[in-house]
Enzyme design. Sequence first.
Site, PDB file in Angstrom:
ATOM      1  N   ASP A  36       1.098  -1.151   0.186  1.00 34.88           N
ATOM      2  CA  ASP A  36       0.009  -0.186  -0.017  1.00 34.88           C
ATOM      3  C   ASP A  36       0.946   1.244   0.018  1.00 34.88           C
ATOM      4  O   ASP A  36       1.722   1.389   0.974  1.00 34.88           O
ATOM      5  CB  ASP A  36      -0.785  -0.131   1.507  1.00 34.88           C
ATOM      6  CG  ASP A  36      -1.993   1.070   1.441  1.00 34.88           C
ATOM      7  OD1 ASP A  36      -1.770   2.306   0.457  1.00 34.88           O
ATOM      8  OD2 ASP A  36      -2.622   0.899   2.062  1.00 34.88           O
ATOM      9  N   ILE A  37       0.882   1.896  -0.845  1.00 35.65           N
ATOM     10  CA  ILE A  37       1.711   3.049  -1.158  1.00 35.65           C
ATOM     11  C   ILE A  37       1.252   4.571  -0.265  1.00 35.65           C
ATOM     12  O   ILE A  37       0.286   4.815  -0.554  1.00 35.65           O
ATOM     13  CB  ILE A  37       1.770   3.286  -2.536  1.00 35.65           C
ATOM     14  CG1 ILE A  37       2.299   2.380  -3.486  1.00 35.65           C
ATOM     15  CG2 ILE A  37       3.030   4.684  -2.827  1.00 35.65           C
ATOM     16  CD1 ILE A  37       3.541   1.686  -2.983  1.00 35.65           C
ATOM     17  N   ASP A  44       1.714   8.706 -17.114  1.00 37.66           N
ATOM     18  CA  ASP A  44       1.964  10.155 -17.491  1.00 37.66           C
ATOM     19  C   ASP A  44       0.825  10.964 -16.954  1.00 37.66           C
ATOM     20  O   ASP A  44      -0.413  10.854 -17.517  1.00 37.66           O
ATOM     21  CB  ASP A  44       2.099  10.198 -18.848  1.00 37.66           C
ATOM     22  CG  ASP A  44       2.624  11.444 -19.447  1.00 37.66           C
ATOM     23  OD1 ASP A  44       2.705  12.568 -18.620  1.00 37.66           O
ATOM     24  OD2 ASP A  44       2.782  11.762 -20.827  1.00 37.66           O
ATOM     25  N   GLU A  90      10.303  13.653 -23.506  1.00 37.04           N
ATOM     26  CA  GLU A  90       8.911  13.398 -23.967  1.00 37.04           C
ATOM     27  C   GLU A  90       8.202  14.156 -24.385  1.00 37.04           C
ATOM     28  O   GLU A  90       7.560  14.186 -25.459  1.00 37.04           O
ATOM     29  CB  GLU A  90       7.921  12.729 -22.519  1.00 37.04           C
ATOM     30  CG  GLU A  90       6.762  12.083 -23.343  1.00 37.04           C
ATOM     31  CD  GLU A  90       5.596  13.009 -23.126  1.00 37.04           C
ATOM     32  OE1 GLU A  90       4.278  12.512 -23.665  1.00 37.04           O
ATOM     33  OE2 GLU A  90       5.771  14.110 -22.794  1.00 37.04           O
ATOM     34  N   GLU A  91       8.299  15.574 -23.972  1.00 31.22           N
ATOM     35  CA  GLU A  91       7.642  16.795 -24.368  1.00 31.22           C
ATOM     36  C   GLU A  91       7.952  17.124 -25.780  1.00 31.22           C
ATOM     37  O   GLU A  91       7.195  17.956 -26.342  1.00 31.22           O
ATOM     38  CB  GLU A  91       7.639  17.651 -23.475  1.00 31.22           C
ATOM     39  CG  GLU A  91       7.261  17.632 -21.906  1.00 31.22           C
ATOM     40  CD  GLU A  91       5.741  17.184 -21.685  1.00 31.22           C
ATOM     41  OE1 GLU A  91       5.165  17.619 -23.027  1.00 31.22           O
ATOM     42  OE2 GLU A  91       5.295  17.171 -20.685  1.00 31.22           O
ATOM     43  N   ASP A 107      -1.439   3.513  -5.506  1.00 30.22           N
ATOM     44  CA  ASP A 107      -2.006   2.308  -5.428  1.00 30.22           C
ATOM     45  C   ASP A 107      -2.174   1.130  -6.376  1.00 30.22           C
ATOM     46  O   ASP A 107      -1.867   0.298  -6.297  1.00 30.22           O
ATOM     47  CB  ASP A 107      -2.902   2.195  -4.216  1.00 30.22           C
ATOM     48  CG  ASP A 107      -2.518   2.810  -3.007  1.00 30.22           C
ATOM     49  OD1 ASP A 107      -1.516   2.536  -2.688  1.00 30.22           O
ATOM     50  OD2 ASP A 107      -3.418   2.808  -2.055  1.00 30.22           O
ATOM     51  N   HIS A 164       7.388   9.899 -17.995  1.00 30.35           N
ATOM     52  CA  HIS A 164       8.588  10.709 -18.604  1.00 30.35           C
ATOM     53  C   HIS A 164       8.893  11.847 -17.294  1.00 30.35           C
ATOM     54  O   HIS A 164       8.192  12.120 -16.405  1.00 30.35           O
ATOM     55  CB  HIS A 164       8.163  11.620 -19.697  1.00 30.35           C
ATOM     56  CG  HIS A 164       7.007  12.646 -19.364  1.00 30.35           C
ATOM     57  ND1 HIS A 164       7.625  13.886 -19.264  1.00 30.35           N
ATOM     58  CD2 HIS A 164       5.788  12.632 -19.664  1.00 30.35           C
ATOM     59  CE1 HIS A 164       6.204  14.469 -19.057  1.00 30.35           C
ATOM     60  NE2 HIS A 164       5.135  13.772 -19.353  1.00 30.35           N
ATOM     61  N   HIS A 190       0.877  22.365 -19.060  1.00 31.21           N
ATOM     62  CA  HIS A 190       1.898  22.980 -19.576  1.00 31.21           C
ATOM     63  C   HIS A 190       1.954  24.669 -19.423  1.00 31.21           C
ATOM     64  O   HIS A 190       2.645  25.185 -20.252  1.00 31.21           O
ATOM     65  CB  HIS A 190       1.871  22.660 -21.315  1.00 31.21           C
ATOM     66  CG  HIS A 190       2.114  21.261 -21.663  1.00 31.21           C
ATOM     67  ND1 HIS A 190       2.126  20.988 -22.959  1.00 31.21           N
ATOM     68  CD2 HIS A 190       2.491  20.190 -20.877  1.00 31.21           C
ATOM     69  CE1 HIS A 190       2.511  19.542 -23.053  1.00 31.21           C
ATOM     70  NE2 HIS A 190       2.814  19.090 -21.656  1.00 31.21           N
ATOM     71  N   ASP A 197       2.614  16.987 -14.529  1.00 36.22           N
ATOM     72  CA  ASP A 197       2.981  16.472 -15.891  1.00 36.22           C
ATOM     73  C   ASP A 197       4.549  16.820 -15.844  1.00 36.22           C
ATOM     74  O   ASP A 197       5.062  17.712 -16.252  1.00 36.22           O
ATOM     75  CB  ASP A 197       2.460  17.250 -16.921  1.00 36.22           C
ATOM     76  CG  ASP A 197       2.804  16.888 -18.518  1.00 36.22           C
ATOM     77  OD1 ASP A 197       3.489  15.533 -18.506  1.00 36.22           O
ATOM     78  OD2 ASP A 197       2.657  17.534 -19.426  1.00 36.22           O
TER      79      ASP A 197
END
Length: 315
Positions: free
Chosen positions: A39-40, A198, A169-170, A304, A123, A285, A135
């Site tokens: 469990d995170i 992402d 990635e962007e 989780d 990313h 962004h 993001d």
Amino acid sequence: MRKRGAIVLSVVAAVALLATAAPAVPATQTTALPNGAPDISTAAVKTHLTQLQTIATNQGGGNRCTGSAGFTGSVNYVKQKATAAGYRVTEQPFTTPSGRRSSNVIAEIPGHDTTKVIMAGGHLDSVCAGPGINDNGSGSSSILAVAEAFAAANPNPAVTVRFGWWGDEESGLNGSKYYATNLPSAERTRLKAYLNFDMVASPNAGYFVYNDDDAAIAQTINNYFAQIDVPTEGQGVGGRSDSASFQRIGVKTGGIFTGAEQRMTAAQAQKWGGQSGVAFDRCYHRSCDTSSNINDTALGRNADAISWTIWELTR
Ligand code: DPN
Ligand code: ZN
């Protein structure tokens, strides 16, 4: 409204009373999800997010985009944490199509059966306009916290588990593209699934599960959301994130997304409790994609869900 408030208050009071009367929490308190996965803790994920924000502010002049000190700082942070957690960590440098230097970070724990690899990634770069905390600090930090918890809970997994943090990635999925296209064919065969994360904590969060590739992976993810009674919707990535780089080399993919510039509909607001007519992430962004641009509930649920899914696929 008043009446409802009063009822809520008395329920809170009753719960508080019960809590006082209840015996102390047993030492065996569950820290596992129903399938046994760790469990995170949302706080653990937020610690990483705070560090990424600090890196952007102190080292990156406010961002973590490829080619900036903020990106290099992010790479160093992830490398250090994954190494400390017991992973074999490698940095894969590459040159972007526009001639900038970037790199991917790969962390792995070998399984008993090394012929099968399950990989999760996201990313690590932001756009240059801001620090990129949703993001994609959210995905980067979630997989880092899952990697730490996974190593602690299962240092000898049945199959190899691997995490990837992508550069650039962007501007065109460049890090994942570099990684995937340079995988020798035997390595492609070993890679049984790639899970992509992402944007997983959008402030006006939707719960989207990728539906444009492997149905069994999507089902595994959806099984977690069914456990916590959160309805999901399917959504295709449409080449907009790193899973596309793996789809292109024939690896099965899946993932989670909480939405970007699109607006939440009335029906979605009804079922998810968000704001109808407002973007899933108004700061998408933009410079306001900071530590305050995070939905803690969505972050906790998705961390989780990631843990649950990796656990299912690696046992
Ligand atoms: N790839 C995200 C970005 O970095 O801008 C947005 C996105 C993620 C779009 C996942 C669709 C699905
Ligand atoms: Zn983006």
